[in-house]
Design a protein around this motif. Structure first.
Motif, short mmCIF file in Angstrom:
data_model
loop_
_atom_site.label_atom_id
_atom_site.label_comp_id
_atom_site.label_asym_id
_atom_site.label_seq_id
_atom_site.Cartn_x
_atom_site.Cartn_y
_atom_site.Cartn_z
N ILE A 19 0.86 -1.18 0.00
CA ILE A 19 0.00 0.00 0.00
C ILE A 19 0.90 1.23 0.00
N GLN A 22 -0.09 6.81 2.67
CA GLN A 22 -0.99 6.45 3.79
C GLN A 22 -0.21 6.06 5.04
N PRO A 58 -12.10 9.48 0.69
CA PRO A 58 -12.60 9.44 -0.68
C PRO A 58 -12.40 8.08 -1.36
N GLY A 60 -11.25 5.05 -3.78
CA GLY A 60 -10.00 4.69 -4.45
C GLY A 60 -8.72 5.01 -3.72
N THR A 61 -8.80 5.24 -2.41
CA THR A 61 -7.60 5.62 -1.68
C THR A 61 -6.92 4.43 -1.01
N GLY A 62 -7.54 3.26 -1.11
CA GLY A 62 -6.88 2.07 -0.57
C GLY A 62 -7.52 1.49 0.69
N LYS A 63 -8.78 1.82 0.93
CA LYS A 63 -9.44 1.32 2.14
C LYS A 63 -9.58 -0.21 2.09
N ASN A 168 -17.30 6.67 2.39
CA ASN A 168 -16.86 7.98 1.90
C ASN A 168 -17.69 9.07 2.57
N LEU A 203 4.98 1.44 -6.86
CA LEU A 203 4.43 0.10 -6.65
C LEU A 203 3.79 -0.43 -7.93
N HIS A 204 3.07 0.44 -8.64
CA HIS A 204 2.37 -0.02 -9.83
C HIS A 204 3.27 -0.06 -11.07
N GLY A 228 -5.21 6.74 -5.32
CA GLY A 228 -4.41 5.55 -5.63
C GLY A 228 -4.97 4.80 -6.83
N GLU A 232 -3.06 4.08 -10.35
CA GLU A 232 -2.95 2.74 -10.92
C GLU A 232 -3.37 2.80 -12.38
P1 ATP Z 1 -13.72 2.62 -2.67
O1 ATP Z 1 -14.06 3.60 -1.63
O2 ATP Z 1 -14.05 3.07 -4.07
O3 ATP Z 1 -14.14 1.20 -2.36
P2 ATP Z 1 -11.05 2.06 -1.72
O4 ATP Z 1 -10.57 3.19 -0.89
O5 ATP Z 1 -11.51 0.82 -1.04
O6 ATP Z 1 -12.11 2.59 -2.75
P3 ATP Z 1 -9.27 0.31 -3.06
O7 ATP Z 1 -10.34 -0.59 -3.57
O8 ATP Z 1 -8.48 -0.17 -1.91
O9 ATP Z 1 -9.88 1.72 -2.73
O10 ATP Z 1 -8.29 0.70 -4.26
C1 ATP Z 1 -8.61 0.41 -5.59
C2 ATP Z 1 -7.33 0.11 -6.36
O11 ATP Z 1 -6.54 1.29 -6.48
C3 ATP Z 1 -6.44 -0.88 -5.66
O12 ATP Z 1 -6.72 -2.20 -6.05
C4 ATP Z 1 -5.05 -0.45 -6.12
O13 ATP Z 1 -4.75 -0.95 -7.39
C5 ATP Z 1 -5.18 1.04 -6.24
N1 ATP Z 1 -4.79 1.76 -5.01
C6 ATP Z 1 -5.58 2.56 -4.27
N2 ATP Z 1 -4.93 3.08 -3.23
C7 ATP Z 1 -3.68 2.58 -3.30
C8 ATP Z 1 -2.51 2.72 -2.48
N3 ATP Z 1 -2.52 3.50 -1.40
N4 ATP Z 1 -1.41 2.03 -2.85
C9 ATP Z 1 -1.39 1.26 -3.94
N5 ATP Z 1 -2.46 1.08 -4.74
C10 ATP Z 1 -3.58 1.73 -4.44
#
Ligand code: ATP
Length: 274
Positions: A19, A22, A58, A60-63, A168, A203-204, A228, A232
């Motif tokens: 990750i 963060q 928000p 797509g931040t990696g939750k 969110n 990472l990506h 994130g 990606e």
């Molecule tokens: P949502 O609120 O839309 O569910 P989320 O916060 O759960 O989003 P993730 O599903 O964890 O977000 O992230 C989606 C993809 O984006 C991951 O599979 C990864 O490829 C990339 N990504 C997001 N944040 C990161 C990060 N901090 N480091 C590396 N990759 C990330």
């Protein structure tokens, strides 16, 4: 459905190292997890155990990545669902799905001989929204079932259930969910800063042929405000450009084009929903 299920259930092998950025969110989560696994001491000191961790921030931040890493870190089985899966036309279906989710976590932990189980509920606001004046009765039952399950989590019993939810829209959540003994640990997962963006890009880029002239610092600078998930996409789109024009490796220009594309894509998405 079987296919979908298989993807959502399993032992996670994703680690916190995968990750990007963060730093403070990761540290807070690890601290909470370290605390939770010390159940003997927690009991001895009469400390109220943590039952639920809420990840806010928000899209797509990696939750989701954080929840998976939490499962890996605690050697737990990982069971995931999204709030929208509990929304059904028929009263009671949502509630029984919640029951099944907890049951599944316990069964799988027993089967795999694991002491811990992480249950991840994304979009918790869909079922845990504020309960107001008689509306949304079906949601009420679902939420009540979740609260009942949470109250029934005994941290001394195996498998220890660790509930992680994400939203969110924290301000939308019913206060019953946020009370002590429920989701009382909140961790903010924000958009990455420049250093975080660089880390995520790195990472990506790992599995991609990057030209030596590429400056990821510059890409991080140009992608201000990107999540994130968007970063990606940038890496992925740049790789597609490179493959298409036969250049053999990803150049700075491919990355700039990819940034524009991802930015434009976001704009058209937004316009079409307006
Ligand atoms: P949502 O609120 O839309 O569910 P989320 O916060 O759960 O989003 P993730 O599903 O964890 O977000 O992230 C989606 C993809 O984006 C991951 O599979 C990864 O490829 C990339 N990504 C997001 N944040 C990161 C990060 N901090 N480091 C590396 N990759 C990330």
């Amino acid at each position: 459905s079987q296919e979908r299920k298989r993807k959502k259930v399993g032992s996670s092998d994703l680690t916190f190292n995968e990750i990007g950025g963060q730093d403070s969110a990761k540290q807070e989560l690890i601290e909470a997890l370290d605390f939770m696994v010390r159940h003997e001491e927690i009991k001895k000191f009469g400390i109220r155990p943590i039952k639920g961790i809420l990840l806010t921030g928000p899209p797509g931040t990696g939750k989701t990545l954080m929840a998976k890493a939490a499962a890996q870190y605690t050697n737990a089985v990982f069971v995931a669902a999204s709030g929208s899966e509990f929304v059904e036309m028929y009263v009671g279906v949502g509630a029984s799905r919640i029951r099944d989710l907890f049951k599944e976590a316990r069964t799988r932990a027993a089967k795999e001989k694991k002491d811990n189980a992480v249950i991840f509920i994304d979009e918790i606001d869909v079922i845990g929204g504020k309960r107001e004046g008689g509306q949304q009765r079906e949601y009420d039952q679902t939420l009540n079932q979740l609260l009942t399950e949470m109250d029934g989590i005994f941290t001394s019993e195996t498998p220890r259930i660790l509930l992680i939810a994400a939203t969110n829209r924290k301000e939308m959540l019913d206060s019953a969910l946020l009370r002590p003994g429920r989701f009382d640990r909140h961790i903010q997962v924000d958009l990455p800063d420049k250093k975080g963006r660089r880390h995520i890009l790195e990472l990506h880029a790992k599995n991609k042929p990057l030209s030596s002239e590429v400056s990821l610092d510059k890409v991080a600078e140009e992608s201000y405000g990107f999540s994130g998930a968007q970063l990606e996409s940038v890496m992925n789109e740049a790789a597609i450009y490179a493959m298409r024009d036969g250049s053999g490796e990803i150049s700075q220009r491919h990355l700039s084009m990819a940034i524009d594309k991802v930015m434009m894509g976001e704009k058209t998405d937004r316009q079409s929903t307006e």
